[in-house]
Design an enzyme around this catalytic site. Structure first.
Site, short mmCIF file in Angstrom:
data_model
loop_
_atom_site.label_atom_id
_atom_site.label_comp_id
_atom_site.label_asym_id
_atom_site.label_seq_id
_atom_site.Cartn_x
_atom_site.Cartn_y
_atom_site.Cartn_z
CE1 TYR A 142 -3.52 -2.61 0.60
CE2 TYR A 142 -4.63 -0.58 1.21
CZ TYR A 142 -4.68 -1.92 0.85
OH TYR A 142 -5.89 -2.52 0.73
CE LYS A 191 1.23 -17.73 -3.09
NZ LYS A 191 0.70 -19.07 -3.10
CG ASP A 223 -2.32 -20.23 -1.87
OD1 ASP A 223 -1.79 -20.24 -0.74
OD2 ASP A 223 -1.88 -20.89 -2.84
CG ASP A 247 -8.06 -4.74 1.65
OD1 ASP A 247 -8.99 -4.29 2.36
OD2 ASP A 247 -8.02 -4.60 0.42
CG ASP A 251 -13.61 -6.95 2.37
OD1 ASP A 251 -13.36 -6.20 3.34
OD2 ASP A 251 -14.08 -6.52 1.30
#
Ligand code: IPM
Ligand code: MN
Length: 356
Positions: A142, A191, A223, A247, A251
C-alpha cells in the site's frame, strides 16, 4: 473523564451510522459519568466536493487535537474516475499514515442468534466463529514505491511490497499480546513460497515467537488461508498478516459472520491513539435510505473505549447491548430474514441505546 473525539462521517452511509455511534456514546457518558465532546470534520468525497481535496489540512488538525477519531466511510461512484492520489480513499490512507496507525484490529464474530445469516453450512457454522484479524496497516504494498515506466516490455506499472524488521515486529507485538488474552493461538499468513518479503516476514515471526512459548503458532499461505476460512473458520483465533493480505482476508472473514454491516475495526498507533470505523464501505446504493446497519459503527465506538481510553467496562456494556438487541430479534434490513420486519438505522440505534 472528558474525551475529545473527531468525527469524520464521510460519504454514503457514513453519516447515518456515525450518528448512531454518537447516540450510544452520549448514553454511555451519562451512565458512567464521562463527557464526550464531538467535533465534526470532513474528509473523502465530501471534502473533494467542498475543498477540492480528500483530506484537507483543517481536518487533519482537528484530528490531531482529538483523543480519538471515529470515521464512517469514504468513497462513492461519483469519484471513481479520479486519479489515485485525488480519490476519497486517499483520506483514509492519509489518516492512517499521518497518525502511524499501523495496527488494524478487525474482529469477526458470528453471533449465535445470526447463525442463519451465515452463508456456511450448519456443520461448519455450528463450531462458531471468533477471529481477530490483526492487519499491518501502514506498510507493505500500500505504501511501497509505486509508479509507471517504460521497459523493454513496453508501458508498465508497479507497486512494491516492502517490510522492515521493525514494522513486522511491532505488529507481531500487537498480535501476540492480544492472543495472550484470548485462546493463545496465532496464525501468521504470508506467501512465503513465492515472495521474498514473506520469507522475511516468516523468519521474523519464528524468531519473535520464541518469547511466547505458550502461544501456539501456525504459518499459513494466503491462498490456503482464504480456503480454510470457509472450510473451517473455527480453526482460527488471532490472524496476523500484511496490509494487503489483511485487506482481503478481513472482507472474507466479515462475510462469513453474516453481514459486513456488523463488524467494527480499530486502527492504532504506538500510543494507543486510534481511528475507529466500521469495516463496511460507504455503500452508495443504500445511502440516505435509513436502512444501513449501525451495529458496526456502534461496535467501533466500543473498540475506541476499550483500546484508546481503556474503558473496558463501558466498552463491554455496549457489546452486551448489541448482543441483547440481536438476541431479542431486532434486525436491520441486511440481517433480516425474507419477509421479516426490520428496523431503520436510527431505530436500531435507539434500541441499542435503550439497552445500555
Ligand atoms: C479497508 C478498505 C481500504 C483498504 C480502502 C478503502 C483504501 O478496503 O479499510 O479495508 O484497502 O485498506
Ligand atoms: Mn478492505
Amino acid at each position: 473523564m472528558e474525551y475529545n473525539i473527531a468525527l469524520v462521517p464521510g460519504d454514503g452511509i457514513g453519516p447515518e451510522v456515525v450518528e448512531e455511534a454518537v447516540k450510544v456514546l452520549h448514553k454511555i457518558g451519562e451512565k458512567f459519568g464521562h463527557k464526550f465532546n464531538f467535533k465534526y470534520t470532513i474528509a473523502g468525497g465530501a471534502a473533494i466536493d467542498q475543498f477540492g481535496e480528500p483530506l484537507p489540512k483543517e481536518t487533519l488538525d482537528i484530528c490531531k487535537e482529538s483523543d480519538a477519531i471515529i470515521l464512517g466511510a469514504v468513497g462513492g461512484y461519483k469519484w471513481d474516475h479520479m486519479p489515485l492520489d485525488k480519490r476519497p480513499e486517499k483520506a483514509l490512507l492519509g489518516l492512517r499514515y499521518a497518525f502511524g496507525l499501523y495496527a488494524n484490529l478487525r474482529p469477526a464474530i458470528l453471533y449465535k442468534t445470526l447463525k442463519d445469516a451465515c452463508p456456511l453450512k450448519d456443520e461448519i457454522s455450528d463450531k462458531g466463529i471468533d477471529i481477530m484479524v490483526v492487519r499491518e496497516l501502514t506498510g507493505g504494498i500500500y505504501f511501497g514505491e509505486k509508479g509507471r515506466k517504460e521497459t523493454e516490455k513496453g508501458k508498465c506499472a508497479y507497486d512494491t511490497e516492502l517490510y522492515s524488521e521493525k514494522e513486522v515486529k511491532r505488529i507481531l507485538k500487537t498480535a501476540f499480546e492480544i492472543a495472550e488474552k484470548r485462546s493463545k493461538k496465532v496464525t501468521s499468513i504470508d506467501k512465503a513460497n513465492v515472495l521474498e518479503s514473506s520469507l522475511f516476514w516468516r523468519e521474523i515471526v519464528n524468531e519473535y515467537a520464541k518469547d511466547y512459548p505458550h502461544i501456539e503458532l501456525n504459518h499459513m499461505l494466503a491462498d490456503n488461508a482464504t480456503m480454510q476460512l470457509v472450510r473451517d473458520p473455527s480453526q482460527f483465533d488471532v490472524i496476523v498478516t500484511t496490509n494487503m493480505f489483511g485487506d482481503l482476508l478481513s472482507d472474507e472473514a466479515s462475510q462469513i459472520t453474516g453481514s459486513i454491516g456488523l463488524l467494527p475495526s480499530a486502527s492504532l498507533n504506538e500510543d494507543n491513539f486510534g481511528m475507529f470505523e466500521p469495516i463496511h464501505g460507504s455503500a452508495p446504493d443504500i445511502a440516505g435510505k435509513g436502512i444501513a446497519n449501525p451495529v458496526a459503527a456502534i461496535l467501533s465506538a466500543a473498540m475506541m473505549l476499550k483500546y484508546s481510553f481503556m474503558l473496558e467496562e463501558e466498552s463491554k456494556t455496549i457489546e452486551n447491548a448489541v448482543e441483547k438487541a440481536l438476541e431479542s430479534g431486532h434486525r436491520t434490513k441486511d440481517i433480516a430474514g425474507k419477509g421479516e420486519k426490520f428496523l431503520s438505522t436510527s431505530e436500531m440505534g435507539d434500541v441499542i441505546a435503550g439497552l445500555l
